[in-house]
Scaffold this motif. Structure first.
Motif, PDB file in Angstrom:
ATOM      1  N   ASP A 121       0.840  -1.194   0.000  1.00 27.46           N
ATOM      2  CA  ASP A 121       0.000   0.000   0.000  1.00 27.46           C
ATOM      3  C   ASP A 121       0.879   1.249   0.000  1.00 27.46           C
ATOM      4  OD1 ASP A 121      -2.407  -1.430   0.105  1.00 27.46           O
ATOM      5  OD2 ASP A 121      -2.339  -1.575   2.291  1.00 27.46           O
ATOM      6  N   ALA A 145       1.590   6.237  -6.880  1.00 23.36           N
ATOM      7  CA  ALA A 145       0.620   5.376  -6.202  1.00 23.36           C
ATOM      8  C   ALA A 145      -0.210   6.173  -5.196  1.00 23.36           C
ATOM      9  CB  ALA A 145       1.349   4.223  -5.502  1.00 23.36           C
ATOM     10  N   THR A 173      -2.914   7.831  -7.386  1.00 23.53           N
ATOM     11  CA  THR A 173      -3.855   6.909  -8.022  1.00 23.53           C
ATOM     12  C   THR A 173      -4.581   6.016  -7.021  1.00 23.53           C
ATOM     13  OG1 THR A 173      -2.167   5.187  -8.337  1.00 23.53           O
ATOM     14  CG2 THR A 173      -2.413   6.850 -10.080  1.00 23.53           C
ATOM     15  N   GLY A 174      -4.019   5.869  -5.808  1.00 21.93           N
ATOM     16  CA  GLY A 174      -4.625   4.974  -4.831  1.00 21.93           C
ATOM     17  C   GLY A 174      -4.319   3.510  -5.080  1.00 21.93           C
ATOM     18  N   GLU A 175      -3.420   3.209  -6.031  1.00 22.25           N
ATOM     19  CA  GLU A 175      -3.087   1.830  -6.355  1.00 22.25           C
ATOM     20  C   GLU A 175      -1.908   1.348  -5.501  1.00 22.25           C
ATOM     21  OE1 GLU A 175      -2.290   1.959 -10.502  1.00 22.25           O
ATOM     22  OE2 GLU A 175      -4.397   2.236 -11.084  1.00 22.25           O
ATOM     23  N   LYS A 176      -1.606   0.061  -5.627  1.00 25.79           N
ATOM     24  CA  LYS A 176      -0.467  -0.506  -4.925  1.00 25.79           C
ATOM     25  C   LYS A 176       0.838   0.014  -5.547  1.00 25.79           C
ATOM     26  CE  LYS A 176      -3.007  -3.402  -2.403  1.00 25.79           C
ATOM     27  NZ  LYS A 176      -3.090  -3.366  -0.928  1.00 25.79           N
ATOM     28  N   ARG A 177       1.917  -0.147  -4.815  1.00 19.75           N
ATOM     29  CA  ARG A 177       3.217   0.240  -5.352  1.00 19.75           C
ATOM     30  C   ARG A 177       3.514  -0.538  -6.623  1.00 19.75           C
ATOM     31  NH1 ARG A 177       4.470   5.012  -2.930  1.00 19.75           N
ATOM     32  NH2 ARG A 177       4.743   4.838  -0.679  1.00 19.75           N
ATOM     33  N   SER A 178       3.917   0.198  -7.676  1.00 22.97           N
ATOM     34  CA  SER A 178       4.157  -0.439  -8.974  1.00 22.97           C
ATOM     35  C   SER A 178       5.590  -0.928  -9.130  1.00 22.97           C
ATOM     36  CB  SER A 178       3.836   0.542 -10.103  1.00 22.97           C
ATOM     37  OG  SER A 178       4.650   1.702 -10.001  1.00 22.97           O
TER      38      SER A 178
END
Length: 261
Positions: free
Chosen positions: A167, A201, A204-209
């Motif tokens: 996260d 991240a 975007t609120g996404e997981k670490r890329s």
């Protein structure tokens, strides 16, 4: 600027000269329209000045105090009164000794900063750095905080700074050292001093890329997601600087892909 009543961390010692350099960059060619002021002692600086005034410390020490506790001491070259000038909750600025201060009108200062792209970049970096200094100081002073998650963090070569798939709750800046960008086990780039990472991240609120692995010993500045978002909203130029950094990184990665093929 230095910490009171505690051993300074390596990150703190590294960052104080950085703040002074950023301040010199911002004040380059700035015309001071007010005469310096001096005090033998002052309990609350802003009982005597309007809140639209910033101050550059010329000589002496002035303390940032909260609940009669001194959090930090500001010395020659430090800018004080930023939070007061934007009408935010602020520590008291006080001293029991001699101090010489250079008053700076807030609006004149901001017009000067935003008239030059390089000064804008220095201003956004200054605000993020100052936020992390205060965060680390408060975390270190908390008896319940065993290890600060914000502020300045140190990593040995080979240590993971952020892990792909985790996260996103922090935005990071490398203060010293170099780190590898790893995606699915493959190195896709490298980060160096002053580079910001982990912001995408957060937006975007996404997981670490990607994972970020220290190549050399690294000192990293960590800013909580909420604080970074507030900074971007208050200082849009910080977002522009971040986008430029991301664009350079994407260009670098595209070049690597072309070379591999």
């Amino acid at each position: 600027m230095y910490q009171n009543g505690m051993e300074p961390s390596s990150g703190f010692e590294a960052i104080s000269p950085r703040l002074h350099k950023l301040m010199r960059d911002m004040l380059e060619d700035f015309e001071f329209h007010q005469a310096p002021v001096t005090f033998e002692a002052v309990d609350d600086l802003y009982e005597q000045f309007d809140e639209d005034t910033l101050f550059l410390v010329r000589d002496g020490i002035i303390n940032l105090c909260s609940n009669e506790t001194s959090l930090l001491s500001c010395e020659e070259g430090d800018l004080i009164g930023i939070s007061q000038s934007f009408h935010l909750p602020s520590p008291t600025l006080a001293t029991d000794g001699y101090v010489e201060l250079q008053p700076i009108n807030r609006d004149d200062f901001l017009l000067h900063v935003y008239a030059d792209k390089r000064r804008q970049h220095a201003w956004s970096h200054y605000l993020v750095t100052l936020n992390s200094l205060l965060t680390e100081r408060l975390a270190a002073a908390s008896k319940d905080q065993l290890k600060p998650t914000a502020g300045f963090l140190n990593f040995s070569a080979g240590e993971t700074i952020i892990q792909q798939g985790d996260d996103a709750d922090m935005v990071y800046t490398i203060i010293s050292g170099n780190a590898d960008i790893i995606v699915d086990g493959v190195s896709v780039g490298e980060l160096g001093e002053d580079e910001v990472f982990g912001a995408m991240a957060v937006f975007t609120g996404e997981k670490r890329s990607a994972s970020i692995i220290a190549i050399t010993p690294c000192t990293v500045m960590a800013v909580p997601q909420k604080d970074f978002t507030i900074l971007i909203e208050a200082q849009p130029q910080a977002a522009v600087n971040l986008i430029e950094n991301l664009a350079r990184r994407i260009t670098m990665m595209n070049q690597q892909v072309l070379e591999q093929h």
